[in-house]
Scaffold this active site. Structure first.
Site, PDB file in Angstrom:
ATOM      1  N   ASP A   1     -35.948  34.822  82.316  1.00 50.98           N
ATOM      2  CA  ASP A   1     -37.377  34.839  82.042  1.00 50.98           C
ATOM      3  C   ASP A   1     -37.697  34.529  80.584  1.00 50.98           C
ATOM      4  OD1 ASP A   1     -36.232  37.245  81.223  1.00 50.98           O
ATOM      5  OD2 ASP A   1     -37.291  38.463  82.676  1.00 50.98           O
TER       6      ASP A   1
ATOM      7  N   HIS B   1     -38.588  46.525  88.387  1.00 47.79           N
ATOM      8  CA  HIS B   1     -38.608  45.063  88.273  1.00 47.79           C
ATOM      9  C   HIS B   1     -37.230  44.519  87.914  1.00 47.79           C
ATOM     10  CE1 HIS B   1     -39.955  45.216  83.759  1.00 47.79           C
ATOM     11  NE2 HIS B   1     -38.666  44.943  83.804  1.00 47.79           N
TER      12      HIS B   1
HETATM   13  C1  F6R Z   1     -35.007  40.792  80.791  1.00 46.48           C
HETATM   14  C2  F6R Z   1     -35.463  41.205  82.108  1.00 46.48           C
HETATM   15  C3  F6R Z   1     -35.936  42.578  82.403  1.00 46.48           C
HETATM   16  C4  F6R Z   1     -35.065  43.678  81.795  1.00 46.48           C
HETATM   17  C5  F6R Z   1     -35.598  45.060  82.146  1.00 46.48           C
HETATM   18  C6  F6R Z   1     -34.773  46.169  81.490  1.00 46.48           C
HETATM   19  O1  F6R Z   1     -34.609  39.429  80.805  1.00 46.48           O
HETATM   20  O2  F6R Z   1     -35.461  40.380  82.944  1.00 46.48           O
HETATM   21  O3  F6R Z   1     -35.984  42.741  83.797  1.00 46.48           O
HETATM   22  O4  F6R Z   1     -33.749  43.538  82.272  1.00 46.48           O
HETATM   23  O5  F6R Z   1     -36.932  45.166  81.727  1.00 46.48           O
HETATM   24  O6  F6R Z   1     -34.915  46.067  80.111  1.00 46.48           O
HETATM   25  P1  F6R Z   1     -34.075  46.993  79.118  1.00 46.48           P
HETATM   26  O7  F6R Z   1     -32.646  46.549  79.202  1.00 46.48           O
HETATM   27  O8  F6R Z   1     -34.659  46.709  77.761  1.00 46.48           O
HETATM   28  O9  F6R Z   1     -34.275  48.399  79.565  1.00 46.48           O
END
Ligand code: F6R
Length: 241
Positions: A67, A137
């Protein structure tokens, strides 16, 4: 699902990095699906370390990121393009021409989604790395009554913008829109690594892995994939039986 729980973040990072490195060693032209956020930082650091030790070359690898925010230039230090350069691409031998992210600056975002999907159709992702949001998500596929299969423009939920605000100077600088690979493309990956850290993710991990399969928890769709490895620290895994 293969669920592994680690006592320390370092062990989790090393294990995940090794999964990528083993893939690249056995298939130098591997296609890797990559994620951003706080969880992959240590994993990428370990991959860089192993590259510097001469244990692996990424010269023939291709990568696709999940993304990108809409409206941030790649030099903006909050863009995912910047993040990937900073944490991985600038430190390994992968040519720029083999690293792909959706272009959040494209004039025609719908056409950009079609272009990204076309590239994904032409290649099979060997290993896709995922994190999970507090609302379940994956990528920026937010909970909804229906999900898109392909790359699409998404309006970020307020909760997601708030969770990501920690990286920005002010809440109103957090973009409202992003481009994300769809769940259809994610589930087409040959194998998937879901990495999760922290007590604040324990509840959503339980829902995603053991609850009903529902678009209201996008990560629950991973239950339908035959090769998912879930890497958790003790805190994130504490609600699993
Ligand atoms: C990032 C993405 C998001 C993150 C998710 C968790 O490319 O696609 O789905 O993986 O928001 O983020 P963190 O690791 O910061 O808790």
């Amino acid at each position: 699902m293969n669920i592994q729980i680690f006592d320390s973040q370092l062990e989790l990072d090393a294990y995940a990095a090794n999964l990528f490195i083993d893939t690249v060693r056995s298939k130098p032209k591997a296609v890797l699906g990559l994620a951003t956020g706080s969880t992959p930082i240590g994993i990428y650091a370990k991959m860089v370390e192993k590259y510097r030790n001469g244990e692996v070359s990424f010269a023939e690898v291709t990568t696709f990121n999940l993304d990108e925010y809409v409206g941030l230039i790649p030099y903006n230090d909050q863009s995912y393009a910047y993040y990937m350069n900073k944490h991985l691409f600038d430190h390994i031998d992968i040519p720029d021409t083999q690293t792909f992210l959706p272009n959040g600056m494209a004039e025609d975002l719908e056409a950009e989604c079609v272009r990204y999907d076309q590239m994904l159709l032409e290649r099979q992702i060997d290993v896709q790395l995922l994190g999970i949001g507090h609302n379940g998500h994956i990528g920026f596929n937010e909970p909804d009554h229906a999900l898109s299969g392909g790359t699409h423009v998404v309006r970020l939920k307020e909760a997601t913008r708030e969770a990501n605000a920690r990286f920005f100077a002010a809440m109103d600088e957090v973009p409202e829109y992003a481009l994300t690979m769809g769940v259809g493309s994610i589930l087409k990956a040959n194998s998937i690594i879901l990495a999760v850290r922290g007590a604040d993710k324990a509840d959503i991990v339980k829902q995603a892995l053991t609850g009903p399969i529902t678009t209201e928890v996008p990560a629950s769709l991973l239950q339908t994939h035959p090769r998912v490895t879930v890497l958790l620290d003790r805190e994130a895994g504490r609600m699993l039986g």
